[in-house]
Structure formats: C-alpha cells, structure tokens
Design an enzyme around this catalytic site. Structure first.
Site, PDB file in Angstrom:
ATOM      1  NE  ARG A 106      25.071 -11.932  -5.389  1.00  0.00           N
ATOM      2  CZ  ARG A 106      25.874 -11.212  -6.171  1.00  0.00           C
ATOM      3  NH1 ARG A 106      27.070 -11.670  -6.494  1.00  0.00           N
ATOM      4  NH2 ARG A 106      25.489 -10.040  -6.625  1.00  0.00           N
ATOM      5  CE1 TYR A 209      16.523 -10.174 -10.748  1.00  0.00           C
ATOM      6  CE2 TYR A 209      16.484  -7.778 -10.733  1.00  0.00           C
ATOM      7  CZ  TYR A 209      17.133  -8.963 -10.474  1.00  0.00           C
ATOM      8  OH  TYR A 209      18.393  -8.948  -9.912  1.00  0.00           O
ATOM      9  CG  ASP A 287      32.465  -6.755  -7.033  1.00  0.00           C
ATOM     10  OD1 ASP A 287      32.220  -6.327  -8.176  1.00  0.00           O
ATOM     11  OD2 ASP A 287      31.576  -7.115  -6.244  1.00  0.00           O
TER      12      ASP A 287
END
Length: 389
Positions: A106, A209, A287
């Site tokens: 991120r 991952y 969001d």
C-alpha cells in the site's frame, strides 16, 4: 476542458484521494490535497491490484512505476487447512489479454501516486486535520486550527469515518460482523510463490501473497469470535494469539506464523454504502462512500475507479451538479454489488461441519478440473469493468 482552472480541494491523501487529485490535475484543475498526517508514511500492508484497478493506474501513467515495485500475480490457490492440500487453483494467466493482476505494498502505491501528483502540480498539504466540510455554492473546509478554505469543489476521500459522509448522510450505523482479522508482514525467505494462497478452516481462514518483488509476504488472517476489537490498523496484538488461533493449520501456515514478530488486529464491521454521494459543491469517494470487508480484495480498486470516474464526469460537463449526479449514477450500484459480494464471501472459507466442508471442497476441486475457465469467468463483472474506456 471543463475543469481548466477549477479550484478543487481533496480531503485525504489515500489511494482514492491521490488518484482523483492526479486525474483532475491532468485535466487542468487546480488541486490541493489536505492530509491530517504529518507525513505520508508507510501504513497498511498488501494490496491486490486486479485488472479493473490496474487500468486506472495505466491511464494515470503509473503502471511502469508500480510494476517495478510490485509482484505479478500468477494464481489464486485455495487450500484445506489441515495439511495445506490444494483444493482449487485459478490460473490468472488465463485472464483475457490486457488484464494484469499485481500484488503491491500500500505504501508503494500511495508514494508513487503522491510523487506523480506533486510532479503534475498538485499541492499536498500535511498536518491539515479537517473538522468540518460545509456544502454550498462555494463549499468550505474548516481545519482543526480554525482556519477555513473554500473551493469550487470539495472531495471527501477521508476514509471510513469521513467528515463529509456524516454531513451528507447523517450518522452511519455499523454492525460488528463477528469476525476479527490480523495483518502481518514477514520476510519471504521460504519461497512463497507469486500466488494468493487461501488456507480455509473451520471458523477462520488465512490469506498470504508476496510483495515488493517477492521479498516480503503479506498475511491477513480472519477468525470468527464473539468478542470484538475496535476498527483500525493501529491495534497491536501478541503474535502468540495469532499462532494459537491457527494452531490446527498445517501446510506452510506454521512456517509463516513462526516468522511473525509484529501483528495488528482489528474488528470487521459492516457499514452501509452511502445513500448520497454528493451535495452542493462536494462529493465522496472510496471508503468514505462505500466501506467494504476485505474478502474480495476490491477496496483500493474501487477507490481507483471512483477517482477516475469522478474526474471524467466533471471534465465532460461544465454543469457541476449534473456531473456529480452522473458520477453517483455510474458508481453507486456497482460498488454496492461489490460490497455485498465481499460481505457474503467469508462463510465460504469458514465451513465448520467437516462433512459439509469436505463435500464443498470436493465440488470445488471437480469444478476446477472440469471447467477452470468458467470459475475464473465468475469474476468478469469485476475484473472486466473498465472505467477508462
């Protein structure tokens, strides 16, 4: 260009806010981003950038920069919890031509968007905590210092507890899902492949991952429980609690969890998609408009789609109210469908009855052998969507 010279304030320097700022600036707007943090820090952890989100990154001119820091996804693999036996493999190499899929940190995505925005002329102001947004013909932002700023448009990209969302929609009810999640980063010194691996067990699952060209592994582990933890990523937990919760898991899980030395824990809550996405001189995205659970890996991708779509709608019409209405029309139903799909996804990984779980896993395995392309196509409505077309 309808946006040429338009004064726009974006509240929030997250992925959606920065993508919107860059897209708006590329169309001629004068954009200022207000961020409450004192620095754009390394926060959060891994992201799955699916084809629909990657198209926006490409349209913003940032695909090469992201690819240099990311890991290319090869597959999604579902495994049974006990011994890590493979149940289903979705080969992402079989996605249609032009549909890429990346794993990214991120912080890397935020940093490259911030750098690109600054290079394009966007003003990013830090230590700017917004306490109120007042809609109007000349909307106004009030800061914690008491200072006020006005613009032609204010965009609330200020996340889950958005100031603007409350102004437009009132208090938003939230409901604890009965699930919590841990998040951790570990070194990839054991050769985790470039795959999303989902270990499925009774009442819990663990996703992993690789990130940063395979040097790190991102772990997100969800557990059903009656007690809840407040929302947010800042709640540290003892790694021993994570290991205890997944002590019955085999395969690569014990090896991964043995490497965890720092872990965050947060409660998972359902929030309704905002009814109103815009008001006079203001709009929501990301969001702030549609918080989602992390079970479809679409939060960042939806925010990227929002940012591009909002800029495109505003650039297509000099009538700002009409453009904002068009933006909500294009985005709300799609985002509501994704949020609903994510909400309904967790139970599929958490089957507790061993007979039902075995039958479900056998069914998935058979479907994977007989019609693997058909299973992959169930995501066409998400991955095949192109807001940049």
């Amino acid at each position: 260009m309808a946006l040429a010279g338009r004064q726009i304030i974006v509240v929030g320097a997250g992925i959606g806010g920065l993508a919107a700022a860059l897209a708006l600036r590329q169309r001629g707007a004068e954009v200022t981003v207000l961020e409450q943090a004192e620095a754009i820090r390394e926060v959060g952890a891994g992201l799955q950038i699916s084809p629909n989100g990657l198209r926006v990154i490409e349209a913003l001119g940032q695909s090469a920069a992201l690819s240099a820091r990311a890991s290319k996804a090869r597959a999604v693999v579902l495994r049974d919890h006990r011994a890590g036996r493979e149940v289903l493999r979705l080969d992402l190499g079989k996605l249609p031509e032009g549909q890429g899929y990346l794993f990214a940190h991120r912080a890397d995505l935020v940093e490259l968007l911030a750098d690109a925005a600054r290079a394009a002329g966007v003003q990013i102001r830090l230590n700017q905590k917004v306490t109120q947004i007042t809609p109007g013909m000349v909307p106004e932002v009030t800061l914690a210092t008491g200072d006020r700023r006005s613009a032609d448009l204010v965009i609330g990209a200020d996340g889950l507890h958005s100031v603007l969302r409350g102004e437009l929609n009132g208090a938003a009810p939230e409901k604890f899902t009965g699930q919590v999640a841990w998040r951790a980063l570990i070194p990839n010194d054991f050769g985790h492949p470039p795959e999303v691996t989902v270990h499925m067990g009774p009442g819990r699952h663990l996703v992993s991952y690789p990130l940063r060209n395979g040097t790190l592994v991102n772990i997100v582990a969800a557990e059903e429980r009656k007690g809840w933890t407040p929302e947010g990523w800042a709640h540290e937990d003892d790694p021993a609690n994570l290991r205890a919760a997944f002590s019955g898991f085999g395969g690569s899980v014990p090896q991964m969890l043995s490497r965890v030395d720092k872990v965050g824990l947060w409660g998972l809550f359902r929030h309704p998609v905002a009814r109103r996405w815009f008001g006079e001189g203001c709009a929501l995205l990301g969001d702030a408009a549609h918080p989602t659970l992390p079970f479809l890996a679409q939060g960042a991708n939806m925010a990227l789609e929002d940012g591009w779509t909002l800029a495109r709608c505003l650039d297509a019409s000099a009538d700002q109210p009409q453009a904002l209405a068009r933006y909500q029309q294009l985005r709300r139903d799609r985002c509501a469908r994704i949020v609903a799909a994510a909400t309904g996804n967790a139970w599929k990984y958490h089957l507790s009855n061993p007979l039902i779980r075995r039958a479900a896993h056998l069914g998935l395995a058979a479907a994977g052998r007989i019609a693997p392309d058909r299973i992959l196509r169930q995501f066409d409505w998400i991955y095949g969507h192109d807001v940049t077309a």
